[in-house]
Design a protein around this motif. Structure first.
Motif, PDB file in Angstrom:
ATOM      1  N   ALA A   3       0.623  -1.174  -0.064  1.00  0.00           N
ATOM      2  CA  ALA A   3       0.077   0.146   0.073  1.00  0.00           C
ATOM      3  C   ALA A   3       0.837   1.179   0.014  1.00  0.00           C
ATOM      4  O   ALA A   3       2.162   1.350   0.350  1.00  0.00           O
ATOM      5  CB  ALA A   3      -0.737  -0.032   1.319  1.00  0.00           C
ATOM      6  N   ARG A   4       0.380   2.333  -0.521  1.00  0.00           N
ATOM      7  CA  ARG A   4       0.955   3.723  -0.567  1.00  0.00           C
ATOM      8  C   ARG A   4       0.593   4.024   0.990  1.00  0.00           C
ATOM      9  O   ARG A   4      -0.530   3.843   1.565  1.00  0.00           O
ATOM     10  CB  ARG A   4       0.485   4.424  -1.368  1.00  0.00           C
ATOM     11  CG  ARG A   4       0.970   3.958  -2.839  1.00  0.00           C
ATOM     12  CD  ARG A   4      -0.031   4.543  -4.089  1.00  0.00           C
ATOM     13  NE  ARG A   4      -1.146   3.762  -4.074  1.00  0.00           N
ATOM     14  CZ  ARG A   4      -2.561   4.311  -4.562  1.00  0.00           C
ATOM     15  NH1 ARG A   4      -2.134   5.327  -5.475  1.00  0.00           N
ATOM     16  NH2 ARG A   4      -3.351   3.527  -4.447  1.00  0.00           N
ATOM     17  N   ALA A   5       1.024   5.316   1.551  1.00  0.00           N
ATOM     18  CA  ALA A   5       0.831   5.638   2.734  1.00  0.00           C
ATOM     19  C   ALA A   5       1.102   7.083   2.979  1.00  0.00           C
ATOM     20  O   ALA A   5       2.017   7.707   2.136  1.00  0.00           O
ATOM     21  CB  ALA A   5       1.696   4.832   3.820  1.00  0.00           C
ATOM     22  N   LEU A   6       0.558   7.730   3.925  1.00  0.00           N
ATOM     23  CA  LEU A   6       0.740   9.158   4.323  1.00  0.00           C
ATOM     24  C   LEU A   6       0.638   9.140   5.863  1.00  0.00           C
ATOM     25  O   LEU A   6      -0.231   8.645   6.427  1.00  0.00           O
ATOM     26  CB  LEU A   6      -0.277   9.964   3.912  1.00  0.00           C
ATOM     27  CG  LEU A   6      -0.213  11.479   4.170  1.00  0.00           C
ATOM     28  CD1 LEU A   6       1.092  12.130   3.475  1.00  0.00           C
ATOM     29  CD2 LEU A   6      -1.597  12.410   3.673  1.00  0.00           C
ATOM     30  N   LEU A 478      -1.914  16.200  -1.557  1.00  0.00           N
ATOM     31  CA  LEU A 478      -1.934  15.160  -0.534  1.00  0.00           C
ATOM     32  C   LEU A 478      -2.092  13.801  -1.291  1.00  0.00           C
ATOM     33  O   LEU A 478      -1.258  12.858  -0.868  1.00  0.00           O
ATOM     34  CB  LEU A 478      -3.146  15.076   0.440  1.00  0.00           C
ATOM     35  CG  LEU A 478      -3.040  16.366   1.495  1.00  0.00           C
ATOM     36  CD1 LEU A 478      -4.219  16.091   2.288  1.00  0.00           C
ATOM     37  CD2 LEU A 478      -1.631  16.237   2.282  1.00  0.00           C
ATOM     38  N   LEU A 479      -2.585  13.519  -2.309  1.00  0.00           N
ATOM     39  CA  LEU A 479      -2.790  12.510  -3.114  1.00  0.00           C
ATOM     40  C   LEU A 479      -1.547  12.277  -3.855  1.00  0.00           C
ATOM     41  O   LEU A 479      -0.980  11.088  -4.019  1.00  0.00           O
ATOM     42  CB  LEU A 479      -3.925  12.486  -3.937  1.00  0.00           C
ATOM     43  CG  LEU A 479      -5.469  12.665  -3.511  1.00  0.00           C
ATOM     44  CD1 LEU A 479      -6.370  12.571  -4.368  1.00  0.00           C
ATOM     45  CD2 LEU A 479      -5.429  11.214  -2.397  1.00  0.00           C
ATOM     46  N   THR A 480      -0.733  13.339  -4.198  1.00  0.00           N
ATOM     47  CA  THR A 480       0.541  13.026  -4.944  1.00  0.00           C
ATOM     48  C   THR A 480       1.631  12.622  -3.924  1.00  0.00           C
ATOM     49  O   THR A 480       2.487  11.751  -4.382  1.00  0.00           O
ATOM     50  CB  THR A 480       0.985  14.449  -5.623  1.00  0.00           C
ATOM     51  OG1 THR A 480       0.065  14.651  -6.637  1.00  0.00           O
ATOM     52  CG2 THR A 480       2.243  14.494  -6.396  1.00  0.00           C
ATOM     53  N   LEU A 481       1.492  13.341  -2.731  1.00  0.00           N
ATOM     54  CA  LEU A 481       2.452  12.600  -1.904  1.00  0.00           C
ATOM     55  C   LEU A 481       2.169  11.021  -1.555  1.00  0.00           C
ATOM     56  O   LEU A 481       3.020  10.308  -1.021  1.00  0.00           O
ATOM     57  CB  LEU A 481       2.136  13.525  -0.302  1.00  0.00           C
ATOM     58  CG  LEU A 481       2.750  14.871  -0.331  1.00  0.00           C
ATOM     59  CD1 LEU A 481       2.176  15.577   0.839  1.00  0.00           C
ATOM     60  CD2 LEU A 481       4.276  14.948  -0.742  1.00  0.00           C
ATOM     61  N   VAL A 482       0.865  10.739  -1.453  1.00  0.00           N
ATOM     62  CA  VAL A 482       0.593   9.284  -1.299  1.00  0.00           C
ATOM     63  C   VAL A 482       1.048   8.343  -2.311  1.00  0.00           C
ATOM     64  O   VAL A 482       1.560   7.356  -2.162  1.00  0.00           O
ATOM     65  CB  VAL A 482      -1.003   8.899  -1.181  1.00  0.00           C
ATOM     66  CG1 VAL A 482      -1.295   7.634  -1.145  1.00  0.00           C
ATOM     67  CG2 VAL A 482      -1.351   9.744   0.350  1.00  0.00           C
ATOM     68  N   GLU A 483       0.971   9.096  -3.578  1.00  0.00           N
ATOM     69  CA  GLU A 483       1.253   8.214  -4.888  1.00  0.00           C
ATOM     70  C   GLU A 483       2.928   8.172  -5.122  1.00  0.00           C
ATOM     71  O   GLU A 483       3.584   7.075  -5.232  1.00  0.00           O
ATOM     72  CB  GLU A 483       0.647   8.889  -5.949  1.00  0.00           C
ATOM     73  CG  GLU A 483       0.903   8.004  -7.182  1.00  0.00           C
ATOM     74  CD  GLU A 483      -0.068   6.775  -7.321  1.00  0.00           C
ATOM     75  OE1 GLU A 483       0.755   5.799  -8.113  1.00  0.00           O
ATOM     76  OE2 GLU A 483      -1.186   6.739  -6.746  1.00  0.00           O
ATOM     77  N   ARG A 484       3.346   9.332  -4.733  1.00  0.00           N
ATOM     78  CA  ARG A 484       4.909   9.389  -5.211  1.00  0.00           C
ATOM     79  C   ARG A 484       5.986   9.527  -3.882  1.00  0.00           C
ATOM     80  O   ARG A 484       7.011   9.277  -4.115  1.00  0.00           O
ATOM     81  CB  ARG A 484       5.028  10.552  -5.960  1.00  0.00           C
ATOM     82  CG  ARG A 484       4.532  10.814  -7.258  1.00  0.00           C
ATOM     83  CD  ARG A 484       4.536  12.005  -7.931  1.00  0.00           C
ATOM     84  NE  ARG A 484       3.819  12.088  -9.257  1.00  0.00           N
ATOM     85  CZ  ARG A 484       3.651  13.227  -9.880  1.00  0.00           C
ATOM     86  NH1 ARG A 484       4.401  14.215  -9.790  1.00  0.00           N
ATOM     87  NH2 ARG A 484       2.804  13.124 -11.263  1.00  0.00           N
ATOM     88  N   GLY A 485       5.192   9.798  -2.618  1.00  0.00           N
ATOM     89  CA  GLY A 485       6.239  10.018  -1.552  1.00  0.00           C
ATOM     90  C   GLY A 485       6.585  11.729  -1.385  1.00  0.00           C
ATOM     91  O   GLY A 485       6.120  12.482  -2.180  1.00  0.00           O
ATOM     92  N   ALA A 486       7.447  11.809  -0.511  1.00  0.00           N
ATOM     93  CA  ALA A 486       8.178  13.100  -0.054  1.00  0.00           C
ATOM     94  C   ALA A 486       8.920  13.519  -1.306  1.00  0.00           C
ATOM     95  O   ALA A 486       9.756  12.491  -1.911  1.00  0.00           O
ATOM     96  CB  ALA A 486       8.567  13.090   1.253  1.00  0.00           C
ATOM     97  N   PRO A 487       9.180  14.806  -1.563  1.00  0.00           N
ATOM     98  CA  PRO A 487       9.890  14.965  -2.679  1.00  0.00           C
ATOM     99  C   PRO A 487      11.292  14.754  -2.206  1.00  0.00           C
ATOM    100  O   PRO A 487      11.689  14.954  -0.991  1.00  0.00           O
ATOM    101  CB  PRO A 487       9.738  16.502  -2.908  1.00  0.00           C
ATOM    102  CG  PRO A 487       8.229  16.661  -2.398  1.00  0.00           C
ATOM    103  CD  PRO A 487       8.032  15.831  -1.246  1.00  0.00           C
ATOM    104  N   LEU A 488      12.241  14.772  -3.093  1.00  0.00           N
ATOM    105  CA  LEU A 488      13.543  14.157  -2.659  1.00  0.00           C
ATOM    106  C   LEU A 488      14.559  15.372  -2.619  1.00  0.00           C
ATOM    107  O   LEU A 488      15.806  15.341  -1.886  1.00  0.00           O
ATOM    108  CB  LEU A 488      14.282  13.226  -3.601  1.00  0.00           C
ATOM    109  CG  LEU A 488      13.606  11.856  -4.164  1.00  0.00           C
ATOM    110  CD1 LEU A 488      14.359  11.395  -5.192  1.00  0.00           C
ATOM    111  CD2 LEU A 488      13.542  11.232  -2.662  1.00  0.00           C
ATOM    112  N   ASP A 489      14.223  16.543  -2.607  1.00  0.00           N
ATOM    113  CA  ASP A 489      14.978  17.885  -2.743  1.00  0.00           C
ATOM    114  C   ASP A 489      14.481  18.639  -1.628  1.00  0.00           C
ATOM    115  O   ASP A 489      14.764  19.894  -1.607  1.00  0.00           O
ATOM    116  CB  ASP A 489      14.966  18.492  -4.044  1.00  0.00           C
ATOM    117  CG  ASP A 489      13.461  19.054  -4.582  1.00  0.00           C
ATOM    118  OD1 ASP A 489      12.534  18.697  -3.824  1.00  0.00           O
ATOM    119  OD2 ASP A 489      13.488  19.640  -5.387  1.00  0.00           O
TER     120      ASP A 489
END
Length: 498
Positions: A3-6, A478-489
Motif C-alpha cells: 500500500a501507499r501511505a501518508l 496530498l494524493l500526490t504525496l501518497v502516490e509518489r512519496g515526499a519530494p527528494l529535494d
C-alpha cells in the motif's frame, strides 16, 4: 503490492491529527479508495471492542475504530497494534494486537520496547498488503527527542517505509508557526527529508489574513502550508484522550441537566456523547460536589483505576453528593467502573489496578460486589432493557456478584439507580429515549424524544470532516504525496537534531 501511505503528525497532542486522519479516510473512501487507518501506538483509556482474527473480542483505541468506520473498513487490532492504558503517572496497562500484554513502566519508554515495535511494524506490513492506502496517525509530537531512539510511532514508522509526513498545528492555541518550524527543526536530517508540508487546524476568521505567515513559513522551511481547516462547532469525534472531555450545551430553554463526574482516570467518556446529541439535554462534566445537586441525572463514568478514583471522590465529597442525590429519589447511572463504584464492595486481591489486596467499600447504592481478576472481559453484548433493544461493548477486569437488585444491561437497577457494564449502550436510540423518559418522569420534568438517530449523526460528522478537507486543504497535493512519496529535494532546516 504494498500500500501507499501518508502520516499525519502533529506539533502537540490534540493538535488535530485524529480529525485530519479521520477526514482523509472518509474522503478517500468516498472516492472509491480501499483505505485503512493505522496508529502504531495509542495512549488512551478510551477504547473499543472489535473482533480479533480468532473471532474473539479484542481491544483498540476508540479513535482508530471511528477512523475505520470513516474508511468503510472493518475495524481490527492491526489498525492499532499497541494500546497503552494509563493506570497512573508512571504505569500503563499494555494491549498488543487487541489482547492484554502486561504493564509498561515510565522508564520503559526509553528502552525495552523492541517487542512492541516489532508487533507494530508487523501489523502495518499486514495491512499494507490488504489495502491500497494507509493513513497513519502519529502520537503526541514527532519531536519527542528524548524518545526518538526507540520511536516506532512517529518518524520511526515513517522511516520504516519512507512515508511522507504532514504536520498539523492548532492555531487556536497560539504560536502555531513557531510550533511548526520548531517541530521540523528539531528533527534529524533523515527525518526532515520525509516532512512534506503543514496543515493549520481550528482557524477562526478570514483565511486571507494568514497568507503572509503561510508564505513566510514556506520560505523558511521549504515546505508549504497545504491547507487551513476552519474551526467548526459541528466537528465532534470519538476522542482518544481526556483532553477533549467537555460538555454539550442544550439547544432548548429548559433541558434535562446531566452531570458527569469527571474522574481523574476517566475512561470511555464518549459513553455520554449520545446524551449530548439530544437537543433537550444539557451535559456537563463536574468535579465539584455542589454541581451534583443541581443535576437531574448524575452519571458516574468508566475509570481505569476504580479504587483510586473512589478515594478521589471521597476526598472531594463527591461520594456523599451522589448518595444524597440517589436518596432524594433522583436518577444516577454508573457505567462499568462507575457502576462498580455504586456497589457494596470493591476488591483487588491480585493487584490488577493497583496494590495487591487493596479493597474498599463502595457507595452502597446497588447490591453488587466487585472483585478484579487478571483475565480481561472483552465482549459485544446485545439485549433489551426498559422495553427497548440495546447493544454495547464490555471491557473490564471486574467480576460482579449481584444480589437482589433488578438486572439492567449486564448490571443492576434499584429504583432510580442504574448500573451497567455495557459501554456505548446509550448510542442505541430506543434505549436512550426510554432511559431519558424515565429520568424525566422521576424528576417531574418534561422531555420528549427528538427523533435524533445517533448513527446518522455520526455519519454526518464524518462527512463534514471530509467536506472541510475537500474545501480547505490541497487534496491533490496530498494524493500526490501518497502516490509518489515526499519530494527528494526538501531543504534541511537548521539546527537539525538535538
Amino acid at each position: 503490492m504494498t500500500a501507499r501511505a501518508l502520516m499525519i503528525a502533529g506539533t502537540t497532542s490534540d493538535a488535530g491529527k485524529s480529525v485530519v486522519t479521520t477526514g482523509l479516510c472518509r474522503l478517500l473512501a468516498r472516492r472509491g479508495v480501499k483505505v485503512a487507518p493505522f496508529k502504531a501506538q495509542n495512549m488512551s483509556n478510551n477504547s473499543m471492542v472489535v473482533t480479533g482474527s480468532d473471532g474473539a473480542g479484542a481491544e483498540i483505541g476508540r479513535a482508530q475504530w471511528i477512523q475505520a468506520v470513516a474508511a468503510g473498513a472493518v475495524p481490527e487490532p492491526a489498525m492499532n497494534p499497541v494500546l497503552l492504558k494509563p493506570e497512573g503517572d508512571r504505569r500503563s496497562h499494555v494491549v498488543v494486537m487487541g489482547r492484554p500484554a502486561g504493564t509498561l513502566d515510565a522508564r520503559d519508554f526509553t528502552r525495552g520496547r523492541d517487542h512492541l515495535a516489532e508487533a507494530a511494524f508487523a501489523a502495518y506490513d499486514d495491512l499494507a498488503v490488504r489495502y491500497d492506502v494507509i493513513v497513519c496517525e502519529g502520537a503526541g509530537s514527532p519531536t519527542e527527542i528524548n524518545l526518538r531512539e526507540g520511536d516506532f510511532v512517529n518518524m520511526g514508522l515513517a522511516r520504516h517505509v519512507s512515508m511522507p509526513v504532514v504536520i498539523v498545528g492548532d492555531i487556536d492555541r497560539g504560536g502555531v508557526y513557531a510550533a511548526l518550524h520548531g517541530t521540523l527543526a528539531l528533527l534529524s536530517p533523515a527525518d526532515q527529508a520525509l516532512v512534506a508540508g503543514f496543515v493549520i487546524n481550528k482557524f477562526r476568521g478570514d483565511e486571507a489574513l494568514l497568507a503572509p505567515a503561510n508564505d513566510a513559513i514556506a520560505r523558511t522551511t521549504g515546505r508549504p502550508v497545504l491547507g487551513v481547516v476552519p474551526w467548526s462547532p459541528r466537528v465532534w469525534l470519538d476522542s482518544e484522550d481526556g483532553m477533549d472531555v467537555e460538555g454539550r450545551r442544550a439547544s432548548t430553554g429548559d433541558p434535562l441537566r446531566v452531570a458527569v463526574v469527571r474522574l481523574p482516570r476517566i475512561s470511555n467518556f464518549t459513553d455520554v456523547d449520545a446524551l449530548g446529541l439530544e437537543p433537550g439535554v444539557d451535559v456537563s462534566f463536574v468535579s465539584d460536589a455542589r454541581r451534583v445537586g443541581e443535576a437531574d441525572l448524575v452519571v458516574v463514568p468508566g475509570t481505569r483505576a476504580t479504587l483510586a478514583d473512589l478515594a478521589w471522590m471521597r476526598e472531594r465529597g463527591l461520594d456523599a453528593a451522589v448518595v444524597a442525590h440517589a436518596r432524594a429519589g433522583r436518577p444516577v447511572l454508573g457505567i462499568c467502573g462507575g457502576f462498580q463504584l455504586l456497589g457494596r464492595t470493591i476488591n483487588d486481591p491480585e493487584g490488577v489496578e493497583g496494590a495487591a489486596g487493596a479493597a474498599a467499600d463502595g457507595l452502597g447504592l446497588l447490591d453488587v460486589a466487585t472483585t478484579f481478576g487478571e483475565e480481561k472481559v472483552l465482549r459485544l453484548p446485545s439485549g433489551t432493557a426498559l422495553g427497548a433493544d440495546a447493544s454495547g461493548y464490555e471491557i473490564h477486569h471486574g467480576r460482579l456478584a449481584r444480589g437482589g437488585d433488578e438486572e439492567f444491561l449486564g448490571g443492576a437497577r434499584r429504583a432510580a439507580v442504574f448500573g451497567t457494564m455495557w459501554h456505548g449502550s446509550l448510542e442505541s436510540d430506543a434505549l436512550r429515549h426510554a432511559f431519558l423518559g424515565e429520568v424525566a418522569a422521576t424528576t417531574g420534568r418534561r422531555w420528549e424524544p427528538s427523533g435524533v438517530r445517533f448513527a446518522d449523526a455520526r455519519t454526518a460528522r464524518l462527512d463534514l470532516l471530509a467536506d472541510l478537507l475537500e474545501q480547505h486543504v490541497d487534496v491533490d497535493v496530498l494524493l500526490t504525496l501518497v502516490e509518489r512519496g515526499a519530494p527528494l529535494d526538501l531543504p534541511l532546516v537548521p539546527p537539525g537534531a538535538v
